[in-house]
Design a protein around this motif. Structure first.
Motif, short mmCIF file in Angstrom:
data_model
loop_
_atom_site.label_atom_id
_atom_site.label_comp_id
_atom_site.label_asym_id
_atom_site.label_seq_id
_atom_site.Cartn_x
_atom_site.Cartn_y
_atom_site.Cartn_z
N LEU A 186 0.80 -1.22 0.00
CA LEU A 186 0.00 0.00 0.00
C LEU A 186 0.83 1.28 0.00
O LEU A 186 0.29 2.36 -0.23
N TYR A 187 2.14 1.17 0.24
CA TYR A 187 2.96 2.38 0.19
C TYR A 187 3.23 2.82 -1.25
O TYR A 187 3.66 3.96 -1.51
N LYS A 188 2.98 1.94 -2.22
CA LYS A 188 3.18 2.28 -3.62
C LYS A 188 2.21 3.40 -4.04
O LYS A 188 1.16 3.60 -3.41
N THR A 189 2.55 4.09 -5.12
CA THR A 189 1.78 5.27 -5.50
C THR A 189 1.09 5.11 -6.86
O THR A 189 1.51 4.31 -7.70
N LEU A 190 0.06 5.90 -7.04
CA LEU A 190 -0.74 5.89 -8.27
C LEU A 190 0.03 6.63 -9.37
O LEU A 190 0.40 7.79 -9.20
N GLU A 191 0.24 5.95 -10.50
CA GLU A 191 1.01 6.55 -11.59
C GLU A 191 0.27 6.53 -12.92
O GLU A 191 0.78 7.04 -13.92
N LYS A 192 -0.93 5.93 -12.95
CA LYS A 192 -1.69 5.85 -14.20
C LYS A 192 -3.13 5.44 -13.89
O LYS A 192 -3.45 5.04 -12.77
N ASP A 193 -4.00 5.56 -14.88
CA ASP A 193 -5.35 5.00 -14.74
C ASP A 193 -5.22 3.49 -14.51
O ASP A 193 -4.40 2.83 -15.16
N CYS A 194 -6.03 2.96 -13.61
CA CYS A 194 -5.86 1.53 -13.32
C CYS A 194 -7.13 0.93 -12.72
O CYS A 194 -8.03 1.64 -12.25
N PHE A 195 -7.17 -0.39 -12.77
CA PHE A 195 -8.23 -1.17 -12.12
C PHE A 195 -7.66 -1.70 -10.81
O PHE A 195 -6.60 -2.33 -10.80
N LEU A 196 -8.35 -1.44 -9.71
CA LEU A 196 -7.85 -1.83 -8.39
C LEU A 196 -8.72 -2.91 -7.76
O LEU A 196 -9.95 -2.88 -7.87
N ARG A 197 -8.04 -3.82 -7.10
CA ARG A 197 -8.72 -4.82 -6.27
C ARG A 197 -7.99 -4.86 -4.93
O ARG A 197 -6.79 -5.14 -4.89
N PHE A 198 -8.69 -4.54 -3.88
CA PHE A 198 -8.08 -4.53 -2.55
C PHE A 198 -8.13 -5.92 -1.93
O PHE A 198 -9.10 -6.66 -2.11
N LEU A 199 -7.08 -6.26 -1.20
CA LEU A 199 -7.01 -7.53 -0.48
C LEU A 199 -7.01 -7.25 1.02
O LEU A 199 -6.29 -6.35 1.49
N THR A 200 -7.77 -8.02 1.76
CA THR A 200 -7.88 -7.83 3.20
C THR A 200 -7.32 -9.04 3.94
O THR A 200 -6.91 -10.04 3.33
N THR A 201 -7.34 -8.95 5.25
CA THR A 201 -6.90 -10.08 6.07
C THR A 201 -7.87 -11.25 5.97
O THR A 201 -7.57 -12.33 6.48
N GLY A 202 -8.99 -11.05 5.32
CA GLY A 202 -9.92 -12.15 5.06
C GLY A 202 -9.59 -12.91 3.79
O GLY A 202 -10.25 -13.90 3.46
N ASP A 203 -8.58 -12.45 3.05
CA ASP A 203 -8.07 -13.16 1.87
C ASP A 203 -6.81 -13.93 2.26
O ASP A 203 -6.08 -13.52 3.16
#
Length: 556
Positions: A51-68
Motif C-alpha cells: 500500500l505504500y506504492k503510488t498511483l502513476e496511471k489510470d488503473c483497475f484496483l482490487r483490494f485484499l484484506t486479512t480475510g483473503d
C-alpha cells in the motif's frame, strides 16, 4: 502547477479520481468502510502491490484484506517481524543470540529464544506488552533495497547468521529489507503498512518455547482458543531436532551442504532415517500381535501410497502378509454421491463412502471368511467386482489407505484392538531462515503440481486453482482426527525442495500474468529461487519423493 489526476476503477465498477503520486494506502482508507476486514494489499492492473506504492496511471484496483489468503499471510508475516523486534527490545540485543520461528502450532507459530534470559511467564508478558506498545505507536513498516553483498555484511553485524548464509547463495543482486522503528530484518514476502494493523495476537508458554497465537482466515479479528495438537507437535519437534543434528536448519544450511559436501551423503542419511522409522512402525505393529487393520491417513501429497508400500515390505520382514486396500474403492455410485454447497460432487466427505459395506467386508474378513474386493471405476462412476477375492489367515494383515482412515466412524463396527492408525504428512522441517518459516502446505502443493502434471497432465494453474478446495476438505475430514493416530510419520525430506525445484519451475512459468493463479505462481517461484538444485540420479527408487517425480520401483 496542479498534479495530473488518474482514474481508478474498483471491482464493483465504481470510479474515482486521485492526483498522481497518491499512495494506495490513502485510496484504501476511502474504501475501507466497504470491507469487513482490514485492507492490507492492492492488486493494480493485475500486479500485487504494497500500500505504500503510488498511483502513476489510470488503473483497475482490487483490494485484499486479512480475510483473503494472501492478506492473512501478509498479516502473519508482519506479526513475525514485530514479534522478533519485541523480543530484542524487551531483553536487549546483547542478551539475545537467536529468535527462531519454527513451525505451525495450533493457530500460530512455535518459537524459541536462545539467549541470556529466562523464558517464563513474566518475560513473555513483558514481550506481549512491548508488542502492544508497538501497535499503539503505529510505526510505519518501511522497505529499502540494498545490494546482496551489503546484506551479507549487514546480517553478519546483526548476528543473524542464518540470513548471512542464505544470501551467500542468492542469485539476485538486490535484497529488500524491512524496518520497524530502529529494527531491521529480511522477510520473505510483503508487509502491512504499519504496526497499527497488528492488533490481534496472544503469546502462550509452551514446551521449551512459546506460541504466538494468530487469527484464522474465517475470522481475522478474533484470536482463536489456544489448543496445540500434541502428537503432531512432537513429530514436528523430532524432525526439527534431526535437522539440527545434521546442521541443516535453514535453506542456507542446505545450500552450503550441497556446495561443500555434495548431496549424496545427505540424501542417503535422510532416506535411511525414514526407512528406520518405517521399520520401527512395522515392529510396533508386529509386537501388538492382534492387529489386522493398519489404517493410513494423511492430507494430499503426503506420500501415502509409497509409504504404504514401504511399510508393507517391513511388515513382510516381520513375518506378516500385508494386503493393500484403498478406501476409494468403496465409493458409493456416482448417482448417490453427495454434493457440496456449490452443487459439485463432494468426493471427500465420509458420506461418499459406502461405510456400511466397508465395515461388513472387514468384519467378515476378520471372521476368516472369503470376501470379494471391489474396485471403483472413476470413468463410469460405478463400483464393480472383477473377481478379486481375499481371505485372511493368521499372518495376513490389511494396509488400508484413505483420507478418512482416522475417523472412528469409518470403522466403527470393528474392534479397536485390531486397528493400528497411522497419520502421515509432509511436515517441512526446513525454514528459509530463523525468522521466515516454510509452510508445510507449500511443500505439499509443490509436490502435487509436479505429480499431477506428470501423471494426469494437469496444468500448474489448475492444481493451484483446486488447492483451496483440497485444503478445505483436509480441514474438515483429516485434521480433526490427527490425534486419533497411534503413531505419526513425517514424510518430508530435508532435501526435497532442491530436487522438486527443477520440475516445478517450468510448470509455474507457464502461468501468465492474466491468470488468477499468477500471484501464487510468482510467490512460489520467488521462494524456490532460494534453493540450489540437486539432480535425481542419487534419489533411491523406493524414495517417497519418487511418487511425485517418477522413476520409482512401486506400481503407483
Amino acid at each position: 502547477m496542479s498534479k495530473r489526476c488518474y482514474c481508478v476503477t474498483l471491482e464493483d465498477g465504481s470510479t474515482r479520481e486521485y492526483p498522481e503520486g497518491t499512495r494506495f494506502l490513502e485510496i484504501a482508507k476511502d474504501f475501507q468502510g466497504h470491507y469487513e476486514n482490514d485492507i492490507v494489499l492492492v492488486i493494480s492492473d493485475g500486479k500485487l502491490l504494497e500500500l505504500y506504492k503510488t498511483l502513476e496511471k489510470d488503473c483497475f484496483l482490487r483490494f485484499l484484506t486479512t480475510g483473503d489468503d494472501i492478506g492473512l499471510k501478509t498479516y502473519r508475516r508482519s506479526m513475525s517481524l514485530m514479534l522478533v523486534k519485541a523480543v530484542y527490545d524487551t531483553a536487549g540485543h546483547d542478551r539475545i543470540r537467536k529468535v527462531r520461528i519454527h513451525y505451525a502450532a495450533g493457530q500460530g507459530y512455535y518459537c524459541t529464544i536462545d539467549g541470556d534470559i529466562s523464558l517464563n511467564e513474566v518475560f513473555l508478558r513483558q514481550v506481549e506488552e512491548t508488542m502492544h506498545r508497538i501497535v499503539e505507536q503505529d510505526l510505519p513498516i518501511e522497505k529499502r533495497s540494498i545490494h546482496t553483498d551489503e546484506a551479507v555484511e549487514l546480517f553478519h553485524q546483526y548476528g543473524m547468521y542464518d540470513k548471512e548464509e542464505l544470501f551467500k547463495y542468492r542469485r539476485s543482486s538486490r535484497v529488500n529489507l524491512y524496518r520497524m522503528g530502529a529494527f531491521e530484518d529480511y522477510n520473505y514476502g510483503y508487509m502491512v503498512p504499519s504496526t497499527g494493523y497488528l492488533r490481534y495476537f496472544a503469546l502462550h508458554l509452551y514446551d521449551e518455547g512459546f506460541v504466538i497465537q494468530l487469527p484464522e482466515i474465517a475470522n481475522p479479528r478474533v484470536i482463536p482458543p489456544f489448543a496445540v495438537r500434541e502428537k503432531l507437535f512432537q513429530v514436528q519437534k523430532e524432525s526439527m531436532r534431526w535437522g539440527d543434528l545434521q546442521n541443516i536448519e535453514t535453506v542456507g544450511d542446505l545450500n552450503r551442504e550441497i556446495v561443500q559436501a555434495g548431496a549424496q551423503n545427505m540424501v542417503l542419511v535422510q532416506e535411511a532415517q525414514q526407512e528406520k522409522k518405517i521399520a520401527e512402525i512395522a515392529e510396533q505393529i508386529a509386537k501388538r500381535g492382534d492387529v489386522k487393520f493398519v489404517l493410513v491417513a494423511g492430507p494430499s501429497s503426503s506420500g501415502k501410497t509409497t509409504f504404504s508400500h514401504r511399510l508393507s515390505i517391513q511388515l513382510k520382514v516381520n513375518g506378516m502378509r500385508p494386503h493393500p486396500l484403498a478406501v476409494d474403492n468403496y465409493f458409493v455410485n456416482r448417482d448417490q454421491t453427495p454434493k457440496d454447497e456449490r452443487g459439485n460432487y463432494d468426493f471427500e466427505c465420509l458420506e461418499a463412502i459406502d461405510v456400511e459395506q466397508f465395515n461388513e467386508d472387514l468384519r467378515r474378513l476378520l471372521l476368516g471368511e472369503e470376501v470379494g474386493i471391489p474396485t471403483f471405476d472413476f470413468i463410469t462412476g460405478q463400483r464393480k467386482y472383477d473377481g478379486r477375492k481375499l481371505k485372511m489367515e493368521s499372518r495376513d494383515i490389511l494396509v488400508i489407505e484413505g483420507i478418512h482412515c482416522l475417523n472412528p466412524k469409518l470403522t466403527e463396527t470393528l474392534p479397536d484392538d485390531r486397528k493400528f492408525k497411522i497419520y502421515i504428512s509432509a511436515l517441512t522441517q526446513l525454514n528459509v531462515d530463523e525468522h521466515n518459516r516454510i509452510p508445510t502446505t507449500d511443500g505439499r502443493l509443490i509436490r502435487r503440481i509436479v505429480r499431477d502434471a506428470r501423471t494426469r497432465g494437469t496444468t500448474a494453474a489448475r492444481t493451484i486453482a483446486m488447492w483451496y478446495s483440497v485444503r478445505r476438505g483436509e480441514e474438515r475430514n483429516i485434521f480433526p482426527f490427527q490425534e486419533e493416530a497411534d503413531i505419526m510419520f513425517n514424510s518430508a525430506l530435508i532435501y526435497e525442495l532442491a530436487v522438486l525445484k527443477q520440475y516445478v519451475e517450468p510448470l509455474l512459468f507457464q502461468i501468465t500474468p492474466d491468470m488468477e493463479e499468477y500471484h501464487e505462481a510468482k510467490r512460489l517461484l520467488k521462494f524456490l529461487d532460494y534453493f540450489l538444485g540437486i539432480g535425481t540420479d542419487r534419489i533411491p527408487a523406493n524414495s517417497l519423493l519418487r511418487e511425485f517425480i517418477g522413476g520409482g520401483c512401486f506400481d503407483l
